[in-house]
Design a protein around this motif. Structure first.
Motif, PDB file in Angstrom:
ATOM      1  N   ARG A 151      53.260 -81.874 -14.297  1.00 17.14           N
ATOM      2  CA  ARG A 151      53.552 -83.101 -15.056  1.00 17.14           C
ATOM      3  C   ARG A 151      54.615 -83.943 -14.362  1.00 17.14           C
ATOM      4  NH1 ARG A 151      51.681 -80.398 -19.929  1.00 17.14           N
ATOM      5  NH2 ARG A 151      53.328 -78.866 -19.773  1.00 17.14           N
ATOM      6  N   LYS A 152      55.662 -83.286 -13.896  1.00 15.90           N
ATOM      7  CA  LYS A 152      56.738 -84.024 -13.232  1.00 15.90           C
ATOM      8  C   LYS A 152      56.201 -84.691 -11.957  1.00 15.90           C
ATOM      9  CE  LYS A 152      61.487 -83.825 -11.608  1.00 15.90           C
ATOM     10  NZ  LYS A 152      61.183 -84.742 -10.488  1.00 15.90           N
ATOM     11  N   ALA A 153      55.432 -83.935 -11.190  1.00 20.99           N
ATOM     12  CA  ALA A 153      54.891 -84.477  -9.938  1.00 20.99           C
ATOM     13  C   ALA A 153      54.029 -85.706 -10.221  1.00 20.99           C
ATOM     14  CB  ALA A 153      54.073 -83.410  -9.206  1.00 20.99           C
ATOM     15  N   HIS A 154      53.263 -85.666 -11.303  1.00 21.04           N
ATOM     16  CA  HIS A 154      52.380 -86.789 -11.618  1.00 21.04           C
ATOM     17  C   HIS A 154      53.146 -87.993 -12.135  1.00 21.04           C
ATOM     18  CE1 HIS A 154      49.183 -84.010 -10.760  1.00 21.04           C
ATOM     19  NE2 HIS A 154      48.332 -85.019 -10.787  1.00 21.04           N
ATOM     20  N   GLY A 191      53.519 -91.938 -10.293  1.00 20.27           N
ATOM     21  CA  GLY A 191      53.003 -93.148 -10.922  1.00 20.27           C
ATOM     22  C   GLY A 191      51.816 -92.940 -11.841  1.00 20.27           C
ATOM     23  N   TYR A 192      51.650 -91.711 -12.340  1.00 15.72           N
ATOM     24  CA  TYR A 192      50.578 -91.452 -13.300  1.00 15.72           C
ATOM     25  C   TYR A 192      51.133 -91.517 -14.707  1.00 15.72           C
ATOM     26  CZ  TYR A 192      47.481 -89.564  -9.652  1.00 15.72           C
ATOM     27  OH  TYR A 192      46.669 -89.404  -8.575  1.00 15.72           O
ATOM     28  N   GLU A 193      50.269 -91.844 -15.673  1.00 13.13           N
ATOM     29  CA  GLU A 193      50.577 -91.656 -17.082  1.00 13.13           C
ATOM     30  C   GLU A 193      49.763 -90.457 -17.540  1.00 13.13           C
ATOM     31  OE1 GLU A 193      52.720 -93.223 -18.934  1.00 13.13           O
ATOM     32  OE2 GLU A 193      53.214 -94.908 -17.612  1.00 13.13           O
ATOM     33  N   LEU A 194      50.251 -89.797 -18.606  1.00 13.37           N
ATOM     34  CA  LEU A 194      49.551 -88.606 -19.083  1.00 13.37           C
ATOM     35  C   LEU A 194      48.773 -88.912 -20.351  1.00 13.37           C
ATOM     36  CD1 LEU A 194      52.372 -85.980 -18.499  1.00 13.37           C
ATOM     37  CD2 LEU A 194      50.528 -86.659 -16.968  1.00 13.37           C
ATOM     38  N   LEU A 195      47.608 -88.293 -20.457  1.00 15.59           N
ATOM     39  CA  LEU A 195      46.775 -88.471 -21.648  1.00 15.59           C
ATOM     40  C   LEU A 195      46.508 -87.128 -22.315  1.00 15.59           C
ATOM     41  CD1 LEU A 195      43.845 -90.767 -20.398  1.00 15.59           C
ATOM     42  CD2 LEU A 195      46.090 -91.471 -21.243  1.00 15.59           C
ATOM     43  N   TYR A 196      46.227 -87.182 -23.615  1.00 18.06           N
ATOM     44  CA  TYR A 196      45.641 -86.053 -24.331  1.00 18.06           C
ATOM     45  C   TYR A 196      44.392 -86.584 -25.000  1.00 18.06           C
ATOM     46  CZ  TYR A 196      50.201 -83.783 -23.838  1.00 18.06           C
ATOM     47  OH  TYR A 196      51.350 -83.223 -23.350  1.00 18.06           O
ATOM     48  N   THR A 197      43.286 -85.873 -24.869  1.00 19.88           N
ATOM     49  CA  THR A 197      42.053 -86.337 -25.507  1.00 19.88           C
ATOM     50  C   THR A 197      41.398 -85.170 -26.251  1.00 19.88           C
ATOM     51  OG1 THR A 197      40.696 -85.893 -23.551  1.00 19.88           O
ATOM     52  CG2 THR A 197      41.690 -88.084 -23.710  1.00 19.88           C
ATOM     53  N   PRO A 198      40.439 -85.459 -27.138  1.00 19.65           N
ATOM     54  CA  PRO A 198      39.853 -84.393 -27.965  1.00 19.65           C
ATOM     55  C   PRO A 198      38.984 -83.423 -27.157  1.00 19.65           C
ATOM     56  CG  PRO A 198      39.274 -86.595 -28.773  1.00 19.65           C
ATOM     57  CD  PRO A 198      39.878 -86.770 -27.440  1.00 19.65           C
ATOM     58  N   HIS A 199      38.630 -82.336 -27.825  1.00 17.10           N
ATOM     59  CA  HIS A 199      37.755 -81.336 -27.187  1.00 17.10           C
ATOM     60  C   HIS A 199      36.293 -81.559 -27.510  1.00 17.10           C
ATOM     61  CE1 HIS A 199      40.891 -78.060 -26.140  1.00 17.10           C
ATOM     62  NE2 HIS A 199      41.409 -79.272 -26.042  1.00 17.10           N
ATOM     63  N   ILE A 200      36.028 -82.308 -28.557  1.00 14.91           N
ATOM     64  CA  ILE A 200      34.639 -82.618 -28.877  1.00 14.91           C
ATOM     65  C   ILE A 200      34.518 -84.122 -29.112  1.00 14.91           C
ATOM     66  CG2 ILE A 200      34.179 -80.368 -29.924  1.00 14.91           C
ATOM     67  CD1 ILE A 200      34.328 -81.744 -32.663  1.00 14.91           C
ATOM     68  N   ARG A 258      46.549 -95.155 -13.351  1.00 22.12           N
ATOM     69  CA  ARG A 258      46.380 -93.729 -12.996  1.00 22.12           C
ATOM     70  C   ARG A 258      46.669 -92.892 -14.229  1.00 22.12           C
ATOM     71  NH1 ARG A 258      50.362 -95.457  -9.298  1.00 22.12           N
ATOM     72  NH2 ARG A 258      49.428 -96.428  -7.467  1.00 22.12           N
ATOM     73  N   TRP A 259      45.647 -92.221 -14.723  1.00 15.72           N
ATOM     74  CA  TRP A 259      45.795 -91.408 -15.925  1.00 15.72           C
ATOM     75  C   TRP A 259      45.430 -89.960 -15.641  1.00 15.72           C
ATOM     76  CZ3 TRP A 259      42.883 -95.270 -19.603  1.00 15.72           C
ATOM     77  CH2 TRP A 259      43.787 -96.299 -19.943  1.00 15.72           C
ATOM     78  N   ALA A 260      46.321 -89.070 -16.011  1.00 21.06           N
ATOM     79  CA  ALA A 260      46.081 -87.647 -15.756  1.00 21.06           C
ATOM     80  C   ALA A 260      46.107 -86.865 -17.055  1.00 21.06           C
ATOM     81  CB  ALA A 260      47.148 -87.104 -14.811  1.00 21.06           C
ATOM     82  N   GLU A 261      45.358 -85.768 -17.067  1.00 19.69           N
ATOM     83  CA  GLU A 261      45.321 -84.920 -18.254  1.00 19.69           C
ATOM     84  C   GLU A 261      45.011 -83.494 -17.843  1.00 19.69           C
ATOM     85  OE1 GLU A 261      42.152 -85.785 -21.010  1.00 19.69           O
ATOM     86  OE2 GLU A 261      42.911 -84.369 -22.495  1.00 19.69           O
ATOM     87  N   LEU A 262      45.732 -82.553 -18.457  1.00 20.52           N
ATOM     88  CA  LEU A 262      45.331 -81.155 -18.340  1.00 20.52           C
ATOM     89  C   LEU A 262      44.277 -80.968 -19.420  1.00 20.52           C
ATOM     90  CD1 LEU A 262      48.865 -79.655 -17.754  1.00 20.52           C
ATOM     91  CD2 LEU A 262      47.011 -79.847 -16.095  1.00 20.52           C
ATOM     92  N   GLY A 263      43.042 -81.210 -19.049  1.00 20.33           N
ATOM     93  CA  GLY A 263      41.972 -81.278 -20.028  1.00 20.33           C
ATOM     94  C   GLY A 263      41.127 -80.018 -20.021  1.00 20.33           C
ATOM     95  N   THR A 264      41.015 -79.402 -21.201  1.00 19.63           N
ATOM     96  CA  THR A 264      40.250 -78.161 -21.293  1.00 19.63           C
ATOM     97  C   THR A 264      38.786 -78.471 -21.556  1.00 19.63           C
ATOM     98  OG1 THR A 264      42.196 -77.047 -22.111  1.00 19.63           O
ATOM     99  CG2 THR A 264      40.095 -75.936 -22.448  1.00 19.63           C
TER     100      THR A 264
END
Length: 620
Positions: free
Chosen positions: A263-266, A270-279, A336-342
């Motif tokens: 997260r820190k590296a991103h 210059g990235y922003e972080l997102l959270y999105t749904p699983h379904i 730039r959008w990043a997410e740890l997306g499952t």
RNA sequence: GCCGGUGUAGCUCAGUGGUAGAGCACUCGAUUCGUAAUCGAGCGGUCGUGAGUUCAAAUCUCAUCACCGGCUCCA
């Protein structure tokens, strides 16, 4: 660590001898099999990076006992030092012979050889019938000198382009071994019949064989599934189902370190972080095209109040929807959008493998939406971030692949050219050598794949960077250009770890469970020499914990020797012994896994030492 | 999914048709110990699951699930 014998796989120019050796060994294997089990049909038997295999067709599969007998027969053939003779044959003549022998696969191979190519076969042995010819022209005989030679004891041949050794005796009988039996499809096609493949390994010297076997042992020692259980990092449980990962506390601690770092590296990059749904509603997956093209990897839909919902196999449509939530100006790009997306993907049961291949995993996914003229810079930025992150995890050697436009693809020539040029430009700017995989790109755009080399020379695919012309089109994405017109942004998908699960597995294998201090789930364990020092040890542990260290006290009540042994088996990097002396002197007797005893240190000295090592990301 | 193999205590493994075992781990007791295993006792298993054969099944048969080695596919 063992030196890698696998770093340069043999190829016709670098290791002609090894190639011949392996190819001939495959023939000797097939000869041995047909001698012992004459009803077996032969197919193909190529060399590999470490040896050879031969695929056979037979009703009853080979048993381990068969393998032992086959190996014995191979030794006999090798010790008999039979000559290996090439014959250039007439197509029709050899066809007749193959038909007579009843070898359908050989016939199919013969038919697939282009008409203008010469056809050769290689004999092993057959001394009686070939004797005069051999003397006349060593190892090569012309067509028509032999007709209808039956195969028999010490006389065998195979249709083959070669090359081969001149005598079976050139194989060192102590430098080869049969390894395993496996099913394999004819021509690698799962709709074709399944054959029985025998794998073997062969080297020029017994020492090389030994080095290879040692390497294999080393890989086994590092197996993340074994270490994951021994170190109590994760499990995959039958009760829950295959391919579903349970991160245990120690694995979860490591994941937290990895995620925090990521997260820190991103954010820094210059990235922003997102959270999105699983379904999400199935319609989304219809729009994206996944339902059409990726359905076989998707879990079944679920019905929610008459609507069909889909467990997500990808994160990209969610990021696109986020983009769509309002109108964008060209001035905002690149985004730039990043997410740890499952994500969850249906994988066939036979392909599941520890953490490396699972059904639910978390991608370190990111999407960059940018202008065409920004693509090269953005890719360059991704390459830099990738290098920074991978090298901090100890991976500094890469193999880079550039995959270009495949036959079936979407997008105009102009856009493919622009994107491919941008990738090349970024790679050149980065100064990375790469291999071009012509036509290996996705249907929606070209890509760069990066494989990392681990501590014992194995390559692992992790990072991927893909340009996508398809999704922006399908979702009708746009931004407002300087002239007020609506324009289509370019989308870049990229992942650096690939999946956290797989990357964690690779980390375990790379470090053989001996994690550097910054990653170790338990960094320090305090060992009281007797019960009298337990309270003191506990107080020190609390202090270290407040400074953010992952620390424990051994409460087993065992003797010091046992406590140390336990800590060593758990691969804990630092142990600090607390006895009477240490309590009196307000010190710790510090012992590290890598460097042995460091002697008496004050708590402050130990912290300074550890801080330094943590910053370096190296082992202590 | 396909071919072959494996499945016995938390872990590593013995046990080939007749009363389920060992070491480690765990619990308790004794020991209070100085850099890779202190001693003793105890707890712990419908032998992966479900059918079947048999007087009797961990053991034989079938099915099924999971894992292992591959194939195919892939982050």
């Amino acid at each position: 660590m063992v030196s890698s014998v696998l770093q340069s796989p043999p190829n016709p120019t670098s290791a002609e001898m090894l190639l011949r050796l392996r190819h001939t060994c495959a023939h000797v294997l097939a000869m041995a099999v047909q001698t012992l089990l004459p009803e077996t049909k032969v197919t193909i038997g190529p060399w590999t990076d470490t040896g050879f295999y031969y695929d056979f067709d037979r009703q009853t599969p080979f048993t381990p006992d068969d393998l032992t007998q086959i190996e014995t027969e191979m030794r006999r053939i090798i010790n008999a030092n039979l000559p290996i003779i090439q014959e250039v044959v007439d197509r029709e003549q050899i066809r007749a012979e193959i038909e007579q022998l009843g070898e359908p696969y050989k016939l199919e191979i013969l038919n697939s050889i282009p008409a203008d190519e010469p056809i050769t076969r290689y004999f092993i042995g057959c001394a009686d019938t070939l004797q005069g010819v051999v003397e006349a022209s060593l190892f090569h005989i012309a067509a028509d000198t032999l007709t209808q030679k039956p195969m028999g004891k010490d006389c065998w041949w195979d249709l083959c382009a070669g090359p081969h050794l001149n005598y079976t005796g050139e194989i060192n009988p102590d430098a080869f071994a049969l390894e395993s039996v496996a099913g394999a499809y004819w021509r690698g096609d799962e709709t074709k019949p399944q054959l029985q493949r025998i794998y073997g390994t062969v080297w020029e010297t017994p020492e090389q064989l030994q080095a290879y076997l040692t390497q294999k042992e080393e890989a086994k020692r590092r197996d993340h599934r074994k270490l994951g259980q021994e170190l109590d990092l994760f499990s995959i449980q039958e009760d829950a189902g295959g391919g579903l990962v349970f991160w245990h506390p120690k694995g979860a601690r490591m994941r937290l370190v990895i995620e925090d770092y990521w997260r820190k590296a991103h954010l820094d990059a210059g990235y922003e972080l997102l959270y999105t749904p699983h379904i999400a509603n199935l319609d989304l997956w219809k729009t994206s095209g996944h339902f059409e093209f990726y359905r076989e990897n998707m879990f079944d839909q679920m019905e929610i109040e008459t609507q069909q919902y889909q467990l997500k196999p990808m994160n990209c449509p969610f990021h696109v929807l986020t983009y769509q939530s309002h109108l964008h100006s060209y001035r905002e790009l690149p985004i730039r959008w990043a997410e740890l997306g499952t994500v969850y993907r249906y994988e066939r049961s036979g392909v599941l493998h520890g953490l490396m291949r699972v059904r639910g995993f978390t991608q370190d996914d990111a999407h960059i939406f940018c202008l065409p003229e920004q693509v090269a810079d953005e890719i360059w930025g991704v390459l830099n971030l990738t290098e920074q992150i991978l090298s901090d995890f100890g991976f500094t050697e890469y193999e880079v692949y550039l995959s270009t436009r495949p036959g079936k693809s979407v997008g105009t020539d102009a856009i493919w050219e622009l994107a491919t040029d941008a990738l090349v430009q970024a790679l050149d700017a980065k100064g990375w050598n790469y291999v071009t995989d012509e036509g290996g790109g996705a249907f929606y755009g070209p890509k760069i794949d990066i494989k990392i080399k681990d501590a014992i020379g194995r390559l692992w695919q992790c990072s991927t960077i893909q340009v996508d012309f398809n999704l922006p089109e399908r979702f009708d994405m746009d931004y407002v250009a300087a002239d007020g017109s609506r324009q289509r942004p370019i989308m870049i998908h990229r992942a650096i770890f690939g999946s956290l699960e797989r990357f964690f597995g690779i980390l375990i294998e790379n470090y053989a469970g001996d994690f550097p201090l910054w990653l170790a789930p338990v960094q320090v364990r305090l060992l009281p020499v007797s019960d009298e020092q337990r309270d003191h040890a506990t107080a020190i542990a609390l202090q270290l914990k407040q400074f953010g260290y992952r620390v424990e006290v051994d409460h087993s009540g065992e003797r010091l020797g046992k406590q140390i042994r336990t800590a060593e088996l758990e691969k804990i990097p630092v142990v600090a012994v607390v006895g009477k002396r240490e309590v009196v002197n307000q010190t710790l007797s510090v012992r590290t896994r890598q460097s042995g005893e460091l002697g008496s240190l004050t708590l402050l000295e130990l912290q300074e030492k550890m801080q330094q090592v943590i910053m370096s990301r190296h082992p202590i």
